[in-house]
Scaffold this motif. Sequence first.
Motif, short mmCIF file in Angstrom:
data_model
loop_
_atom_site.label_atom_id
_atom_site.label_comp_id
_atom_site.label_asym_id
_atom_site.label_seq_id
_atom_site.Cartn_x
_atom_site.Cartn_y
_atom_site.Cartn_z
N GLN A 1 0.81 -1.22 0.00
CA GLN A 1 0.00 0.00 0.00
C GLN A 1 0.84 1.27 0.00
N PHE A 2 2.17 1.14 0.03
CA PHE A 2 3.05 2.30 0.07
C PHE A 2 3.87 2.42 -1.20
N GLY A 3 4.24 3.66 -1.51
CA GLY A 3 5.24 3.95 -2.52
C GLY A 3 6.34 4.78 -1.91
N VAL A 4 7.42 4.98 -2.65
CA VAL A 4 8.56 5.76 -2.15
C VAL A 4 8.95 6.80 -3.19
N ILE A 5 8.99 8.06 -2.77
CA ILE A 5 9.53 9.15 -3.58
C ILE A 5 10.95 9.41 -3.12
N GLU A 6 11.87 9.53 -4.06
CA GLU A 6 13.28 9.79 -3.73
C GLU A 6 13.67 11.16 -4.25
N ALA A 7 14.20 11.98 -3.35
CA ALA A 7 14.67 13.32 -3.71
C ALA A 7 16.19 13.35 -3.69
N THR A 8 16.79 13.81 -4.77
CA THR A 8 18.25 13.89 -4.87
C THR A 8 18.65 15.27 -5.37
N GLY A 9 19.93 15.57 -5.21
CA GLY A 9 20.46 16.85 -5.66
C GLY A 9 20.93 17.69 -4.49
N ASP A 10 21.76 18.68 -4.78
CA ASP A 10 22.35 19.52 -3.73
C ASP A 10 21.30 20.25 -2.91
N LEU B 1 10.81 9.50 0.87
CA LEU B 1 9.50 9.79 1.44
C LEU B 1 8.60 8.59 1.23
N LEU B 2 8.19 7.96 2.31
CA LEU B 2 7.24 6.85 2.24
C LEU B 2 5.84 7.44 2.24
N VAL B 3 5.01 7.06 1.27
CA VAL B 3 3.73 7.72 1.05
C VAL B 3 2.70 6.69 0.62
N SER B 4 1.43 6.95 0.92
CA SER B 4 0.37 6.08 0.43
C SER B 4 0.40 6.04 -1.10
N LYS B 5 0.36 4.83 -1.65
CA LYS B 5 0.57 4.67 -3.09
C LYS B 5 -0.50 5.40 -3.91
N ARG C 1 14.24 26.55 -9.85
CA ARG C 1 15.69 26.58 -10.10
C ARG C 1 16.48 25.79 -9.06
N ALA C 2 15.81 25.15 -8.13
CA ALA C 2 16.53 24.37 -7.12
C ALA C 2 17.20 23.16 -7.77
N LYS C 3 18.36 22.82 -7.25
CA LYS C 3 19.07 21.63 -7.72
C LYS C 3 18.51 20.42 -6.98
N ALA C 4 17.36 19.98 -7.44
CA ALA C 4 16.67 18.86 -6.80
C ALA C 4 15.87 18.12 -7.85
N LYS C 5 15.77 16.82 -7.67
CA LYS C 5 15.01 15.98 -8.60
C LYS C 5 14.23 14.97 -7.78
N LEU C 6 12.97 14.79 -8.15
CA LEU C 6 12.11 13.81 -7.49
C LEU C 6 11.86 12.65 -8.43
N ALA C 7 11.96 11.44 -7.90
CA ALA C 7 11.76 10.24 -8.72
C ALA C 7 10.96 9.22 -7.94
N ASP C 8 10.23 8.39 -8.67
CA ASP C 8 9.49 7.29 -8.07
C ASP C 8 10.45 6.12 -7.89
N ALA C 9 10.76 5.80 -6.64
CA ALA C 9 11.69 4.69 -6.35
C ALA C 9 10.97 3.41 -5.98
N SER C 10 9.65 3.39 -6.14
CA SER C 10 8.86 2.24 -5.68
C SER C 10 9.22 0.96 -6.42
#
Length: 362
Positions: free
Chosen positions: A57-66, A115-119, A135-144
Amino acid sequence: MNTPLANASDASDAPGTAAGIAPAAPAAPAALPVLPRPPAGEFAAVLEHGAYMPLTQFGVIEATGDDAASFLHSQLTNDVQHLDAAHARLTGYCSAKGRLLASFLSWRSGDAIRLLVSKDVQAAVQKRLSMFVLRAKAKLADASGELAVVGLAGDVRRALSGVFDALPDGVHVQVDGAAGSLIRVPDAFERLRYLWIGPKAQVEALQPSLDDKLTRVSPAVWDWLDIRAGEPRITQPVVEQFVPQMVNYDVLGAVNFRKGCYPGQEVVARSQYRGTIKRRTSLANVAGELEAVRPGTELFHSDDPAQPCGMIVNAASAQEGGVDLLAEVKLAALESGTVHLGAADGPALRFIALPYGLPAEV
């Protein structure tokens, strides 16, 4: 400092819109399946020895970058900027009106923040967050797809010691190892609980070592344990229904009132400091099955059948029958009379003491 989302007008408060960006047609979220009632032996396994359960029932969002930490810090209700590698934190993501769009368990894994989140809300909130990276050096990806999430509850320390060199010694303490991250979460029924999040292939390869010592049970048991721990989770049916205090997030440490601005921060702070918290989340049981007792279902007081007095936040099949639930209810409705499911003559809720105290409201 104001974030772009905090300055958005009401018209741009819908998920996936922002000033200067044409709104896309929202994708219909995939509803979480109604999980069958677990057999009695699965409830007993947690309470009498120990069990583990893959948590689909969970998914994971992964945030990377400076700038990943500073960006999330500017968007979420808790302090992410100073999140260290030894701790996890519960946090929320609000609309500009201070209403929760999602809830997360956040932690660091190497250079990433996860980030563990309801899928069922993951895609929408990941898209919305991504639109404000700017302009932030950040990227969000679905790591589920790369990660497996496993819950463990009961007498599980011996089994876990075969996977991790050390075990977390406190709630929201985290340890990392070759098999991934292990986070202790709040107890339920005075039984220890842990989340294990690691590379899917590696977790699956190690699961047979758990089978030798623990019982594998349904993920529905984890939903029940979360409810009995008094920890609400935002799922699609209740998106934008509650400010954090309505689901006790101030009590659970999911809101940092000393951090800088984030979407909805003024509303959340005003609720806290002006004594306007008139609704809280309580633990209850009601007769029925999950097909009829669902998150988002309205509740009614016996003395006021014309308007709802609350709403179901989370629900799960209960060990002793019926459904255990977390219900957001007007505090005044708890002072006398009875609260009912769906209508003033619907099944009555039986309230149960939460495992933590709530502040006295004025």
